[in-house]
Design a protein around this motif. Structure first.
Motif, PDB file in Angstrom:
ATOM      1  N   LEU A 100      45.068  12.802  54.795  1.00 46.49           N
ATOM      2  CA  LEU A 100      44.371  12.594  56.075  1.00 46.49           C
ATOM      3  C   LEU A 100      43.777  11.190  56.171  1.00 46.49           C
ATOM      4  O   LEU A 100      43.825  10.558  57.224  1.00 46.49           O
ATOM      5  N   THR A 101      43.223  10.703  55.066  1.00 49.16           N
ATOM      6  CA  THR A 101      42.644   9.356  55.100  1.00 49.16           C
ATOM      7  C   THR A 101      43.738   8.328  55.355  1.00 49.16           C
ATOM      8  O   THR A 101      43.551   7.402  56.151  1.00 49.16           O
ATOM      9  N   CYS A 102      44.868   8.481  54.675  1.00 53.03           N
ATOM     10  CA  CYS A 102      45.945   7.494  54.849  1.00 53.03           C
ATOM     11  C   CYS A 102      46.424   7.472  56.298  1.00 53.03           C
ATOM     12  O   CYS A 102      46.617   6.399  56.876  1.00 53.03           O
ATOM     13  N   ILE A 103      46.592   8.652  56.892  1.00 55.52           N
ATOM     14  CA  ILE A 103      47.084   8.698  58.278  1.00 55.52           C
ATOM     15  C   ILE A 103      46.068   8.045  59.221  1.00 55.52           C
ATOM     16  O   ILE A 103      46.405   7.147  60.002  1.00 55.52           O
ATOM     17  N   THR A 104      44.814   8.470  59.122  1.00 49.44           N
ATOM     18  CA  THR A 104      43.821   7.950  60.076  1.00 49.44           C
ATOM     19  C   THR A 104      43.538   6.472  59.836  1.00 49.44           C
ATOM     20  O   THR A 104      43.452   5.696  60.778  1.00 49.44           O
ATOM     21  N   ALA A 105      43.440   6.084  58.561  1.00 46.65           N
ATOM     22  CA  ALA A 105      43.114   4.680  58.269  1.00 46.65           C
ATOM     23  C   ALA A 105      44.255   3.766  58.697  1.00 46.65           C
ATOM     24  O   ALA A 105      44.018   2.681  59.229  1.00 46.65           O
ATOM     25  N   MET A 107      46.413   4.249  61.102  1.00 45.43           N
ATOM     26  CA  MET A 107      46.419   4.136  62.568  1.00 45.43           C
ATOM     27  C   MET A 107      45.275   3.240  63.055  1.00 45.43           C
ATOM     28  O   MET A 107      45.478   2.350  63.875  1.00 45.43           O
ATOM     29  N   ALA A 108      44.078   3.504  62.519  1.00 48.29           N
ATOM     30  CA  ALA A 108      42.909   2.734  62.966  1.00 48.29           C
ATOM     31  C   ALA A 108      43.042   1.270  62.572  1.00 48.29           C
ATOM     32  O   ALA A 108      42.768   0.373  63.372  1.00 48.29           O
ATOM     33  N   VAL A 163      37.482  11.674  55.168  1.00 49.51           N
ATOM     34  CA  VAL A 163      38.505  11.137  56.075  1.00 49.51           C
ATOM     35  C   VAL A 163      37.819  10.136  57.014  1.00 49.51           C
ATOM     36  O   VAL A 163      36.711  10.354  57.450  1.00 49.51           O
ATOM     37  N   GLY A 164      38.507   9.053  57.320  1.00 46.44           N
ATOM     38  CA  GLY A 164      37.879   8.009  58.148  1.00 46.44           C
ATOM     39  C   GLY A 164      37.000   7.136  57.286  1.00 46.44           C
ATOM     40  O   GLY A 164      36.000   6.587  57.730  1.00 46.44           O
ATOM     41  N   VAL A 169      39.976   1.976  56.392  1.00 47.59           N
ATOM     42  CA  VAL A 169      40.292   1.329  57.670  1.00 47.59           C
ATOM     43  C   VAL A 169      40.334  -0.189  57.472  1.00 47.59           C
ATOM     44  O   VAL A 169      41.241  -0.875  57.944  1.00 47.59           O
TER      45      VAL A 169
END
Lengths: 291, 392
Positions: A100-105, A107-108, A163-164, A169
């Motif tokens: 989840l961190t990899c996906i959100t980071a 993208m952000a 996450v996040g 990021v």
């Protein structure tokens, strides 16, 4: 031999000696835990240390896996040793946090690096500021928030707050900065949608960064004792480090058992680190150079 | 294959909050650096009053110095920049608000912009895959394009394993594989060394004959513009200075800027007097006087041009060393092989004279006094006030 060569040899010898001492200091506790888990309790507790076990025993390990049982999964009747359940919890937690961190980071970070929108600089400053915030500061609101969501004493209570991760990021932004703008424009002209550009062009280009972030997150999540201690209470929800801690409280004299637990907690993370060492160091240096 | 019409196109980069003051301050601080940017209250004006009709299969070259708005114009045609004002029509259809992928255009970038993680084949096939073209057709088209560009042997390589020239071929291949209506090229040869650039220039001329589509090509190199373009659009400060065939802009520059920009070495300029005697016109410079050619006189007469001080322009290749004429002191003589570029100083003005080697009577030394002259058919007279060619 010239003077220069002489001084460089002395320097080399000196650095080797210092490095060997440092390496020894770091490796010794690990060595002590790993050999300790195979020593009988009497040897561990004896005042004279035994540097290498004379008598090898599996007692500590069998003991670790026979104490306390917990259901294998929340709704399943099958009960397994607590340590196994804790290990499953920890692996699940670390892997979910990592994904989840990899996906959100990613993208952000990409959006902050390559998209122009109002408040972009402010948002990025906010994220950088959040990196400086100690975890303890946000603890009370975080616990309240998790409780309000009904996630208290649930494994997601230790996954979602990680996450996040602002550092993630930040790292992804630094990597995304390196993508030439023309490449994204070429993708637009080629007919790629925003999502397709992200998945087919951006992700492959920031793959080393994602690799580094994945390792960082996995290790961080695995080792985040503090958050786990606050959020998780029931036996079947514990992580391996929390489980060992409760064991320590219950069996304060059984060091063999605790060492077996500690080895169980440390070995997977060491394997992960050794496997992905390249990405780990690359992630650190790239962040440093570009930051 | 399509016509492209640009009608009174304007591009203004609006200020992002707080930037206005900064930009104005910067412009005041560094007037020389920002000379091409026009800072207004609405933002920075990059292009204005740009109108151009491009015929089907025409090769148009936009040329000008850095910051003149040529790349911005191209990017507006591509759909990578929003058009502030005006109309862009491709093949009879207004496309101002149509995204790049639906404009049926392809673009070649200066730094190739190849996807580094894909092979040459995948790079070329990417756009077709996104358009759900059947696999065997993609294969056929990619191989055809590779054949045209002579890159078949590199199809399985990644871009990093290719040289600059090969990469640029792949970038062109990626563009032609789709058979776009309009092919856009943004300084595609700028990253190549001089020798490769010459080779690729010839390749583009050949390519153009084979793929037969409408080209819009941006460059700052006037040699590229002259050799490639059917018509050249010369730009400065966001405005079009002149549109014409290479021959037209070379022989009849519309203003001082075009005259100085097109041609290598650059045109010589002198302070001179234009003298009208009835229906005849003469130019006088440094004691030398010559009558303008009849067709020039006719045009000046039509414009009712009177005697006045002018800026006179004569190209180095049209300036001859002669026994009489304007006196000048030799500063440098550059041996170029077939000719010598003679740098002389005439009354404070630097002048270049191209002397063919076979016509040379001896060597020129620094400090030698020479005389030069020119014919009336190669003299261009520009207004001192407006810098416009008085014949226009």
């Amino acid at each position: 031999m010239s003077k220069d060569n002489g001084s460089s040899v002395t320097y080399k010898i000196f650095s080797f000696v210092v490095l060997i001492i440092l390496a020894f200091l770091f490796i010794f506790p690990l060595y002590w835990i790993i050999t300790g888990m195979f020593k009988p309790p009497a040897v561990i507790n004896s005042p004279t240390p035994q540097w290498w076990p004379h008598e090898w025993t599996m007692r500590n390990i069998t003991e670790l896996f026979s104490r306390r049982t917990a259901p294998l999964f929340s709704e399943i009747a099958l009960r397994v040793p607590g340590a196994l359940r804790w290990l499953i919890n920890t692996v699940f937690m670390a892997i979910m946090a990592m994904i989840l961190t990899c996906i959100t980071a990613a993208m952000a970070g990409y959006a902050l690096a390559k998209k122009r929108f109002i408040g972009r600089t402010f948002l990025f400053s906010l994220i950088v500021a959040a990196m400086a915030l100690p975890k303890q500061v946000i603890l009370v609101p975080l616990v309240r928030e998790i409780s309000a969501l009904g996630l208290y004493d649930n494994i997601w209570a230790v996954i979602l707050p990680t996450v996040g991760w602002p550092f993630g990021v930040f790292l992804m932004k630094q990597f995304s900065e390196g993508i030439p703008g023309e490449m994204l424009e070429a993708a637009r002209i080629d007919g790629a949608s925003e999502l397709k550009t992200f998945t087919s062009v951006v992700i492959p280009m920031i793959k080393p960064g994602i690799g580094a972030l994945a390792i960082f997150t996995f290790i961080n999540s695995w080792n985040d004792y503090f958050l786990q201690l606050i959020m998780l209470t029931s036996n079947s929800n514990l992580t391996i480090s929390l489980g060992i801690a409760t064991m320590q409280a219950e069996n304060s004299t059984d060091f063999g058992l605790i060492m077996a637990g500690a080895a169980l907690a440390a070995v997977p993370i060491i394997i992960v680190f050794l496997l992905f060492q390249k990405y780990f160091t690359k992630g650190i240096t790239m962040g440093a150079v570009k930051g | 294959m399509a016509t492209v019409q640009l009608k009174n196109i304007k591009k203004v980069y609006p200020y992002i909050s707080g930037e206005q003051k900064k930009s104005k301050k910067k412009a005041d601080d560094a007037p020389k650096k920002k000379i091409n940017l026009q800072i207004t209250d609405e933002g920075v004006v990059a292009v204005q009053q740009f109108s151009l009709d491009i015929a089907d299969k025409e090769f148009i070259v936009l040329v000008g110095p850095s910051g003149c708005g040529k790349s911005t114009t191209l990017r507006m045609v591509a759909g990578l920049e929003e058009i502030t004002d005006g109309e862009l029509i491709i093949d009879g259809k207004l496309v101002n608000d149509i995204p790049p992928k639906d404009r049926d255009i392809a673009m070649v970038f200066q730094n190739y912009a190849l996807y580094p993680h894909m092979t040459v084949y995948e790079n070329m096939a990417f756009s077709l895959k996104l358009r759900h073209v059947p696999k065997d057709e993609i294969d056929k088209k990619v191989k055809e394009a590779a054949e045209i560009l002579d890159i078949t042997q590199y199809l399985n390589r990644k871009p990093k394993a290719l040289s600059g020239g090969q990469r640029q071929r792949v970038a062109i291949g990626r563009a032609i594989v789709r058979a776009p209506k309009v092919m856009l090229m943004d300084e595609p040869l700028s990253n190549l060394d001089a020798k490769l650039r010459n080779e690729m220039r010839a390749e583009i001329i050949k390519l153009r004959k084979r793929i037969d589509t409408t080209f819009i090509y941006v460059t700052h190199d006037q040699t590229e513009a002259m050799t490639l373009g059917d018509r050249i659009v010369i730009m400065k400060d966001g405005y079009i200075q002149q549109i014409g065939t290479p021959q037209e802009v070379f022989n009849h520059p519309a203003n001082l800027f075009v005259a100085g920009f097109i041609g290598m070495p650059v045109m010589n300029f002198f302070d001179a007097n234009l003298v009208r005697e009835g229906s005849k016109y003469f130019v006088e410079v440094g004691g030398y006087r010559t009558e303008l050619a009849p067709e020039k006189e006719e045009r000046l007469l039509n414009n009712d041009v009177q005697s006045q001080p002018v800026t006179l322009g004569v190209r180095p290749e049209h300036t001859d060393v002669s026994d009489s004429g304007v006196a000048a002191t030799v500063e440098v003589a550059e041996m170029m092989g077939s000719s010598v570029h003679l740098h002389v100083n005439a009354d404070g003005h630097d002048v270049i004279i191209i002397v063919p080697t076979i016509e040379m009577k001896g060597n020129y030394e620094m400090g030698d006094i020479v005389h030069f002259s020119f014919q009336g058919n190669v003299a261009h007279v520009f207004s001192k006030d407006t810098e416009k060619n008085l014949e226009f």
